[in-house]
Design an enzyme around this catalytic site. Structure first.
Site, PDB file in Angstrom:
ATOM      1  CG  HIS A 325       3.951  44.287  16.916  1.00 24.70           C
ATOM      2  ND1 HIS A 325       2.760  44.929  16.623  1.00 24.70           N
ATOM      3  CD2 HIS A 325       4.907  45.158  16.370  1.00 24.70           C
ATOM      4  CE1 HIS A 325       3.019  46.216  15.690  1.00 24.70           C
ATOM      5  NE2 HIS A 325       4.343  46.115  15.691  1.00 24.70           N
ATOM      6  CD  GLU A 326       8.832  44.433  16.030  1.00 22.82           C
ATOM      7  OE1 GLU A 326       9.224  44.455  14.748  1.00 22.82           O
ATOM      8  OE2 GLU A 326       8.240  45.597  16.289  1.00 22.82           O
ATOM      9  CG  HIS A 329       5.850  43.772  11.356  1.00 26.22           C
ATOM     10  ND1 HIS A 329       4.720  44.804  10.643  1.00 26.22           N
ATOM     11  CD2 HIS A 329       6.077  44.427  12.556  1.00 26.22           C
ATOM     12  CE1 HIS A 329       4.281  45.612  11.514  1.00 26.22           C
ATOM     13  NE2 HIS A 329       5.208  45.579  12.506  1.00 26.22           N
ATOM     14  CD  GLU A 405       3.901  49.020  12.988  1.00 22.43           C
ATOM     15  OE1 GLU A 405       3.886  48.296  14.388  1.00 22.43           O
ATOM     16  OE2 GLU A 405       5.073  48.630  12.416  1.00 22.43           O
TER      17      GLU A 405
END
Length: 465
Positions: A325-326, A329, A405
């Site tokens: 997920h990070e 970004h 997100e």
């Protein structure tokens, strides 16, 4: 009989500016208080696990999170009220010009006359931040040693807390004072286009701070160690390589000495990226999951005596999903987009500052009738005059953040991490006692991350595809 509008028009410009700033400040506070009241009502009335949460949250954890968030909200109400009253009294009683004159007296005794405006500005800044630190100390103590302690998050001793607070204040001054002095100097010598030079200077400073923070500043407060060789590190490096993320190092930070809250982030520019994992995120590394070792020093004994019996953190597969997920970004350009938005906003603000700085009525509104110090102008314009714009911008960035997100979650799904991220989000919510039910207006205005149920639903749909 004169109408209110006519009376308002008859007021001097500086009085209208002052009253407008004060009224808007209270309008924002009342709006925030209204939203917080709505959310507290949710905390008080939602005493049973909703049916849609039955599979992901047990009643004991639900009740713990409800009480924790209720305590935090109540604390936020009183601290927010104090802050608003304090700010109002400072404005009404002429606290800003008083502190400026006091700074002039102090710098004058040191041999620096009124012509040394930058020196006086630095003394003013030092006194203002010291005042803020002192008045905020009781609230910070209560939050740490009453609320966080009550709900099992605080791992600090009182000695550690004060040592940390003093260290933060000193490091802040070491950065803030030189940067401010250079900024004021640039504004003074920059001529008609000083706003361009000031913006470029703040851009360079922000990039330098982002670059050096984790290597030189953060280690002053927490211990950073390289992630030991093993399966997790190998899997992280493999995942980073698969998406062309230029990973150079992976660190574990001992956040458990401060709090049992967990986190993860990456930093660095170009081909020099590093990943930082809080030990509280890692089930196999968290000190909170280990038995206290014999012979530890006194402070560690006191810290470890507070550890909880339950397992905390995520399994390796779930940690990889969180990192997926990070890294999403980064891969989707969210970091670059945020930097661009921030710098566009910074340039606009400096440009408008250049337009407004010559308006004497702005200074007179806050008690500066004979002088127009640059630092005071920055404070008045950036903090007070721009406050309506800042509120709108903050809301827009919150909306954008929620969108990012969802996109990062979708990226983790594309990496095949949907199921692991689903379970990781549940674990992290449980470890941090996040309350999964929220008022829709409060959520819309405040939450930079989508509510848990919305994220889980998106991942659940992904798992079923």
């Amino acid at each position: 009989m004169a109408l209110p509008g006519e009376l308002w028009a008859e007021l001097p410009a500086e009085r209208r500016i002052f009253c407008s700033v004060l009224l808007f400040s209270w309008a924002v506070y009342l709006w925030e208080a209204f939203l917080a009241h709505r959310q507290r009502r949710v905390y008080r009335t939602t005493t049973h696990v909703p049916r849609e949460l039955g599979q992901i949250m047990d009643s004991e954890t639900f009740e713990k999170s409800r009480l924790y968030q209720l305590d935090k909200s109540t604390f936020s109400f009183w601290s927010g009220l104090y802050s608003e009253v304090e700010g109002t009294m400072i404005l009404l009683c002429g606290g800003i010009p008083f502190l400026w004159n006091l700074s002039g007296q102090i710098s004058g005794r040191a041999g620096f006359g009124p012509e040394y405006e930058i020196v006086q500005s630095l003394v003013f800044l030092l006194l203002a931040t010291l005042f803020s630190a002192v008045t905020g100390l009781p609230w910070s103590l209560y939050n740490t040693f009453v609320i966080e302690e009550k709900h099992g998050f605080n791992q600090q001793t009182l000695g550690f807390f004060f040592k940390d607070a003093i260290k933060k204040f000193i490091v802040t001054q070491c950065i803030l004072l030189p940067v401010t002095s250079l900024l004021l100097y640039i504004i003074k010598i920059g001529g008609d286009y000083f706003f361009i030079y000031a913006w470029l200077f703040t851009l360079v400073v922000s990039l330098v701070l982002v670059t050096i923070y984790a290597d030189y500043i953060a280690p002053l407060f927490d211990k950073f160690i390289p992630l030991p060789e093993g399966e997790l590190k190998q899997q992280i490096e493999t995942m980073a390589k698969s998406i062309d993320f230029p990973l150079t190092k992976v660190y574990v930070v001992e956040g458990s000495k401060r709090s049992s809250h967990s986190n993860a982030y990456f930093y660095g520019f170009f081909k020099n990226k590093r990943i930082v994992l809080f030990d509280t995120l890692l089930e196999d590394y968290s000190a909170l999951n280990k038995e206290p070792a014999e012979g530890e020093d006194g402070e560690n004994e006191e810290t470890k005596s507070k550890t909880k019996n339950k397992k905390q953190g995520c399994k390796n597969e779930e940690v990889l999903a969180v990192l997926g997920h990070e890294l999403g970004h980064w891969k989707l350009g969210h970091t670059v987009k945020n930097i661009i938005i921030s710098q566009m906003n910074s340039f606009l603000c400096f440009f408008l500052f250049a337009v407004l700085i010559g308006r004497k009525e702005l200074f007179a509104a806050f008690g500066f009738y004979d002088t127009q110090p640059t630092l005071i102008g920055l404070m008045i314009i950036f903090q007070f005059i721009f406050s309506p714009y800042n509120e709108v911008l903050s809301f827009c960035l919150t909306v954008l953040s929620r969108r990012f997100e969802f996109q990062a979650d979708a990226f983790a799904k594309e990496l095949g991490k949907a199921e692991d991220l689903y379970s990781a989000l549940i674990k992290l919510n449980k470890d941090n006692l996040g309350f999964p039910v929220s008022d829709w207006i409060f959520s819309m205005w405040h939450y930079s991350h989508p509510p848990l149920l919305e994220r889980l639903q998106a991942l659940k749909d992904a798992k079923q595809e």
